[in-house]
Design a protein around this motif. Sequence first.
Motif, PDB file in Angstrom:
ATOM      1  N   ARG A  77      46.911  29.839  46.983  1.00 30.12           N
ATOM      2  CA  ARG A  77      47.064  30.483  48.290  1.00 30.12           C
ATOM      3  C   ARG A  77      46.912  29.490  49.438  1.00 30.12           C
ATOM      4  O   ARG A  77      47.644  29.551  50.435  1.00 30.12           O
ATOM      5  CB  ARG A  77      46.046  31.625  48.428  1.00 30.12           C
ATOM      6  CG  ARG A  77      46.123  32.359  49.745  1.00 30.12           C
ATOM      7  CD  ARG A  77      45.212  33.567  49.774  1.00 30.12           C
ATOM      8  NE  ARG A  77      45.788  34.685  49.046  1.00 30.12           N
ATOM      9  CZ  ARG A  77      45.216  35.894  48.977  1.00 30.12           C
ATOM     10  NH1 ARG A  77      44.052  36.102  49.570  1.00 30.12           N
ATOM     11  NH2 ARG A  77      45.801  36.874  48.327  1.00 30.12           N
ATOM     12  N   ASP A  78      45.979  28.548  49.303  1.00 24.89           N
ATOM     13  CA  ASP A  78      45.741  27.576  50.377  1.00 24.89           C
ATOM     14  C   ASP A  78      46.893  26.592  50.544  1.00 24.89           C
ATOM     15  O   ASP A  78      47.043  25.974  51.604  1.00 24.89           O
ATOM     16  CB  ASP A  78      44.457  26.785  50.098  1.00 24.89           C
ATOM     17  CG  ASP A  78      43.216  27.666  50.201  1.00 24.89           C
ATOM     18  OD1 ASP A  78      43.309  28.743  50.816  1.00 24.89           O
ATOM     19  OD2 ASP A  78      42.164  27.272  49.657  1.00 24.89           O
ATOM     20  N   LYS A  85      48.208  33.806  54.036  1.00 31.46           N
ATOM     21  CA  LYS A  85      48.292  35.216  54.410  1.00 31.46           C
ATOM     22  C   LYS A  85      48.583  36.118  53.213  1.00 31.46           C
ATOM     23  O   LYS A  85      48.272  37.304  53.232  1.00 31.46           O
ATOM     24  CB  LYS A  85      49.385  35.396  55.467  1.00 31.46           C
ATOM     25  CG  LYS A  85      49.099  34.688  56.789  1.00 31.46           C
ATOM     26  CD  LYS A  85      50.228  34.897  57.773  1.00 31.46           C
ATOM     27  CE  LYS A  85      49.944  34.164  59.098  1.00 31.46           C
ATOM     28  NZ  LYS A  85      51.054  34.333  60.054  1.00 31.46           N
ATOM     29  N   GLY A  86      49.191  35.540  52.166  1.00 32.61           N
ATOM     30  CA  GLY A  86      49.526  36.316  50.979  1.00 32.61           C
ATOM     31  C   GLY A  86      50.994  36.659  50.933  1.00 32.61           C
ATOM     32  O   GLY A  86      51.519  37.301  51.849  1.00 32.61           O
ATOM     33  N   SER A  89      54.701  34.483  46.359  1.00 31.65           N
ATOM     34  CA  SER A  89      54.567  33.169  45.731  1.00 31.65           C
ATOM     35  C   SER A  89      53.112  32.777  45.471  1.00 31.65           C
ATOM     36  O   SER A  89      52.846  31.815  44.752  1.00 31.65           O
ATOM     37  CB  SER A  89      55.229  32.089  46.592  1.00 31.65           C
ATOM     38  OG  SER A  89      56.620  32.302  46.682  1.00 31.65           O
ATOM     39  N   CYS A  90      52.164  33.526  46.067  1.00 30.03           N
ATOM     40  CA  CYS A  90      50.759  33.158  45.900  1.00 30.03           C
ATOM     41  C   CYS A  90      49.854  34.354  45.628  1.00 30.03           C
ATOM     42  O   CYS A  90      48.649  34.182  45.392  1.00 30.03           O
ATOM     43  CB  CYS A  90      50.244  32.400  47.120  1.00 30.03           C
ATOM     44  SG  CYS A  90      50.154  33.397  48.632  1.00 30.03           S
ATOM     45  N   SER A  91      50.405  35.568  45.658  1.00 24.31           N
ATOM     46  CA  SER A  91      49.572  36.757  45.477  1.00 24.31           C
ATOM     47  C   SER A  91      50.325  37.805  44.667  1.00 24.31           C
ATOM     48  O   SER A  91      51.514  38.051  44.896  1.00 24.31           O
ATOM     49  CB  SER A  91      49.171  37.334  46.844  1.00 24.31           C
ATOM     50  OG  SER A  91      48.351  38.459  46.690  1.00 24.31           O
ATOM     51  N   LEU A  92      49.625  38.406  43.711  1.00 22.14           N
ATOM     52  CA  LEU A  92      50.211  39.441  42.862  1.00 22.14           C
ATOM     53  C   LEU A  92      49.447  40.742  43.094  1.00 22.14           C
ATOM     54  O   LEU A  92      48.217  40.774  42.986  1.00 22.14           O
ATOM     55  CB  LEU A  92      50.121  39.044  41.395  1.00 22.14           C
ATOM     56  CG  LEU A  92      50.640  40.061  40.371  1.00 22.14           C
ATOM     57  CD1 LEU A  92      52.167  40.173  40.453  1.00 22.14           C
ATOM     58  CD2 LEU A  92      50.218  39.674  38.960  1.00 22.14           C
ATOM     59  N   ASN A 138      44.552  42.507  44.434  1.00 24.33           N
ATOM     60  CA  ASN A 138      45.363  41.299  44.605  1.00 24.33           C
ATOM     61  C   ASN A 138      44.841  40.199  43.687  1.00 24.33           C
ATOM     62  O   ASN A 138      43.641  39.907  43.679  1.00 24.33           O
ATOM     63  CB  ASN A 138      45.314  40.812  46.055  1.00 24.33           C
ATOM     64  CG  ASN A 138      46.107  41.693  46.992  1.00 24.33           C
ATOM     65  OD1 ASN A 138      47.174  42.179  46.630  1.00 24.33           O
ATOM     66  ND2 ASN A 138      45.587  41.936  48.179  1.00 24.33           N
ATOM     67  N   ALA A 139      45.748  39.610  42.909  1.00 24.28           N
ATOM     68  CA  ALA A 139      45.400  38.504  42.020  1.00 24.28           C
ATOM     69  C   ALA A 139      45.956  37.208  42.594  1.00 24.28           C
ATOM     70  O   ALA A 139      47.076  37.178  43.130  1.00 24.28           O
ATOM     71  CB  ALA A 139      45.972  38.738  40.623  1.00 24.28           C
ATOM     72  N   VAL A 140      45.164  36.145  42.517  1.00 23.00           N
ATOM     73  CA  VAL A 140      45.583  34.836  43.024  1.00 23.00           C
ATOM     74  C   VAL A 140      45.262  33.764  41.989  1.00 23.00           C
ATOM     75  O   VAL A 140      44.474  33.979  41.058  1.00 23.00           O
ATOM     76  CB  VAL A 140      44.877  34.501  44.361  1.00 23.00           C
ATOM     77  CG1 VAL A 140      45.256  35.491  45.438  1.00 23.00           C
ATOM     78  CG2 VAL A 140      43.364  34.456  44.165  1.00 23.00           C
ATOM     79  N   LEU A 141      45.861  32.609  42.161  1.00 19.39           N
ATOM     80  CA  LEU A 141      45.583  31.474  41.279  1.00 19.39           C
ATOM     81  C   LEU A 141      44.207  30.891  41.586  1.00 19.39           C
ATOM     82  O   LEU A 141      43.778  30.826  42.738  1.00 19.39           O
ATOM     83  CB  LEU A 141      46.630  30.373  41.461  1.00 19.39           C
ATOM     84  CG  LEU A 141      47.945  30.454  40.691  1.00 19.39           C
ATOM     85  CD1 LEU A 141      48.741  29.173  40.928  1.00 19.39           C
ATOM     86  CD2 LEU A 141      47.736  30.671  39.206  1.00 19.39           C
TER      87      LEU A 141
END
Length: 256
Positions: A77-78, A85-86, A89-92, A138-141
């Motif tokens: 995300r960073d 912001k989400g 490409s960075c948040s599921l 919300n899932a993130v890496l």
Amino acid sequence: MNIKMVEKDINSIVFILDDVNVSYANALRRTIISEVPTLAIEEVSFKKNSSSFFDEILSHRLGMVPIKTDLEIFNFRDDCGCNGKGCPSCSLTLSISKVGPCIVYSDDLISEDAKLIPKKGIPILKLGKGQEIQLEANAVLGKGVNHAKWQPGIASYRYYPQVKITKECTVCEACIKTCPTNVFKLSRGKIAVKEYDCILCNACIDVCEYKAIKVKGNNNKFIFRVESTGALTPEEMFNKSCDIIQTKSKVLAELL
């Protein structure tokens, strides 16, 4: 470095890592469990929760559910172009809407991407009659070094055993009867050895009256095991860890 695959299934691989020292083997192990990124639920928004679980406990359980991850399309995300912001490409985004009585499983987490789904069959909570949960997550890496929920699996290694039978052997078969992993067997009047199965317990050395057995670990050869939670395949975990080590090595070389 030489690699020979020994065992392989959908969730784990075992291979022989040869011509490396213990420092590299341990670096590979630590990189797999702490640096290889996966998806995990980081934020949960509750609309309804009349279950017996507090929001915080349920959020923690959801966070520990492995989610299938595609490292080719997801960014941290960073580092994403959306500036944290989400975005897709960075948040599921995943959601649950269930009314009891029933058991809520990980299968009930509906993902916005049909390819990136939670591992099936994991019980999350039991809803009684009239109890209900509605939530969006919300899932993130992330990396295992920051939290265990992002750990893609486990990795371990052991020294490859070297077992030798000296000329003092009288073929008394005491080692055959004692060995817990059946490393020894009688073949044409001699003791045959299957080194790979040896666990370096030294039981054979203790029972041999003639001191005819020598056992030690090879400092440059290892039996390596990688087991996945389901977020990534074992092969993806291994390949990504090699890429990470290579990148860090280049950065260190430039700094030096």
